[in-house]
Design a protein around this motif. Sequence first.
Motif, mmCIF file in Angstrom:
data_model
loop_
_atom_site.group_PDB
_atom_site.id
_atom_site.type_symbol
_atom_site.label_atom_id
_atom_site.label_comp_id
_atom_site.label_asym_id
_atom_site.label_seq_id
_atom_site.Cartn_x
_atom_site.Cartn_y
_atom_site.Cartn_z
ATOM 1 N N GLY A 1 0.824 -1.194 0.000
ATOM 2 C CA GLY A 1 0.000 0.000 0.000
ATOM 3 C C GLY A 1 0.863 1.251 0.000
ATOM 4 N N GLU A 2 0.259 2.353 0.460
ATOM 5 C CA GLU A 2 0.991 3.622 0.449
ATOM 6 C C GLU A 2 2.053 3.637 1.548
ATOM 7 O OE1 GLU A 2 0.309 8.483 0.671
ATOM 8 O OE2 GLU A 2 -1.394 7.104 0.862
ATOM 9 N N LEU A 3 3.283 3.978 1.166
ATOM 10 C CA LEU A 3 4.383 4.121 2.114
ATOM 11 C C LEU A 3 4.616 5.601 2.362
ATOM 12 C CD1 LEU A 3 6.936 1.475 0.778
ATOM 13 C CD2 LEU A 3 5.300 1.233 2.639
ATOM 14 N N ARG A 4 4.736 5.970 3.624
ATOM 15 C CA ARG A 4 4.935 7.373 3.973
ATOM 16 C C ARG A 4 6.329 7.847 3.527
ATOM 17 N NH1 ARG A 4 3.587 5.200 8.728
ATOM 18 N NH2 ARG A 4 5.615 5.773 9.593
ATOM 19 N N PRO A 5 6.463 9.107 3.140
ATOM 20 C CA PRO A 5 7.785 9.621 2.739
ATOM 21 C C PRO A 5 8.841 9.475 3.827
ATOM 22 C CG PRO A 5 6.062 11.130 2.034
ATOM 23 C CD PRO A 5 5.394 10.087 2.889
ATOM 24 N N ASP A 6 8.435 9.605 5.096
ATOM 25 C CA ASP A 6 9.444 9.490 6.151
ATOM 26 C C ASP A 6 9.937 8.053 6.322
ATOM 27 O OD1 ASP A 6 7.215 8.342 7.293
ATOM 28 O OD2 ASP A 6 7.093 9.708 8.992
#
Length: 651
Positions: A435-440
């Motif tokens: 799924g979506e991975l956070r930029p941090d």
Amino acid sequence: MLRLGRIFTGYFGGDDRDERVRLKLVDTLYAQPTSLAVGAATGIVCAATAILVSDNRAITIIGSLMMVTAVFRVVQAGWHARKNAQPGDARRLEKFYEVGAYTYALLSGILAALTVYDTSGGHIQTLTVAYALVYGVGISARNAGRPLIAVGQLVLSALPIMVVGPIVGGIVYYVLSITMFFVIFGVMSITFNVFRTLKEQIFAAEASAQMAEKMRELARTDVVTGLVNRAGLNHDLAEMVTNRTEGKQLALFWLDLDRFKEINDTLGHTIGDKVLAEVANRLRSSTPQGCTLARFGGDEFIVVAEVFDRAESERLARSMNHEICRSARIEGQRIDTSASMGVALLPDDGPDIDTLMQGADLALYHAKTGGRRQICFFDNAMTRDLVRKKQIETELRAAILRDELSIFFQPIVDLETGRIRTFEALVRWFHPEKGELRPDEFIPVAEETGVIITLGNWITAQAAKACAGWPDHVTVAVNLSPAQIRAPGAALGILNALREANLDPHRLELEVTESLFLDDNDNTARFMDELASCGVRFALDDFGTGYSSLGYINKFPFKKIKVDRSFVSGPNIGKKSDAIIRAVAEMGATLGMDIVAEGLETIEQVQVVRDAGCTLGQGYYFSRAVPDYLAAMLLSQEQDRDKDSATRLAG
């Protein structure tokens, strides 16, 4: 006699002062015990034959003593061959040999003399005299390594025959005695020549060994600090692991000096080398005896010490860190040094040297990411983090190739008009499985591994293409990583992206943080000046959270300052944060810069920063980051509103 004395002094005085050389020469006495045993066996046979053939009691006694002495000498030689002799044993071994050698030589000479004196002996005289002479001459060559012993044996085996010959009388015995006198001096000359050759070879071998050892030491020593280098560390580590005291652990401390590059760049490499030497001296003074201290390379040092437990290693780490952090004055310059430190223990953190160094290296990495002057001990979780980061790195590289990444745009709004002035380009990663991975989660990995260079260039190119389709008054902002700027041809890559997108350089804003200027001011200045001269604008991001300095604003071509969101919506907002925002806004107005307030979520926050003097705002109050088509829709809606307003005003 005086000449003979000088000869003996020359041959026996010099070498005896060196116990190592003496031991080597003594070893020649015990060398090849088989030949000594053969000689002893021959002597025993000779003595036994004399006893059996002769009825002389004296011959029986001397022959028996000679056989006992022969057996004693063989046993002594075998004992020495089994024993690992040390330099301090040389004199004792030599004395033992002398007693047996002199006794046996004298007994063989006396036995031959007795058979000559006993005229009834017949052919036994030939046997014993031949044996005594052959033994004396042969032993002189064999024992030439200790010429005094060799000549002593020759003299003791021949002298009784030379004495008894004139007593018995007759031309044959006179000639025999005289001949043996000259034989002694002739054999002495040969013995001395052999000895001199042996001594010179030993001295040459010693000198060669010392030179080789010196070369090995030089090859293992760092010339700047005097500590061992990487090769010396590997050698010492292997020895320390092998000889580790039972019940103790090996602690490996890996140190990396903070901001040492600045010292080299601003004060020169001469001062930098003296700083390294000073750090080495401080490590010597703060570590116990028996430690290995190494300069691993550049500004990195490694200390390896035996400790009882983790607590002792923590005390030692604090002691070293305290010493390194003391200010120093070098050539009139005050130098403030500090270090980050990673620590690992053997066997707790790994069973071998490679694992130990990997653990300390990982701990050092975590110490450096945690800030300066940090001490970090290895933990197994670090290995798991490393595996995870490697996995993210691999998947991120693949994601760039498979177009799994997307660019979202968050508007930056004019606080007076409410119109969108800029969109900040933000990368999003929609992983097909996770799924979506956070930029941090992935941006720090990209920066650490260098993937950020490829990723940053891709973001700039995509943002430029999107901006090219917007109205001319709207710009796009892209965050830059320090690693991107350090990459060769960084400025050229950005200009190429603008050219391919057919975007005016004035419409691109590059956002940088203050941490960029801590490592390489000169390179950063060249990069920014080159792009600014082409029209690219620069913004100082997250102002107020790092090493804020008005010197950065004065030196570099910034057109915009972004006040960090912690002053707008953080837990510590209040009068102080409002005063800081107001001061920054006033400075921006004076310098002709836009001031952006980040993290705006409520109308009250918008009113506060607008009243404080901020010109631009960014945050969820206006819009979240949206895909490019929604960004275009926002701009289209804005244009529609402007048309409606114009129509109403016209009507």
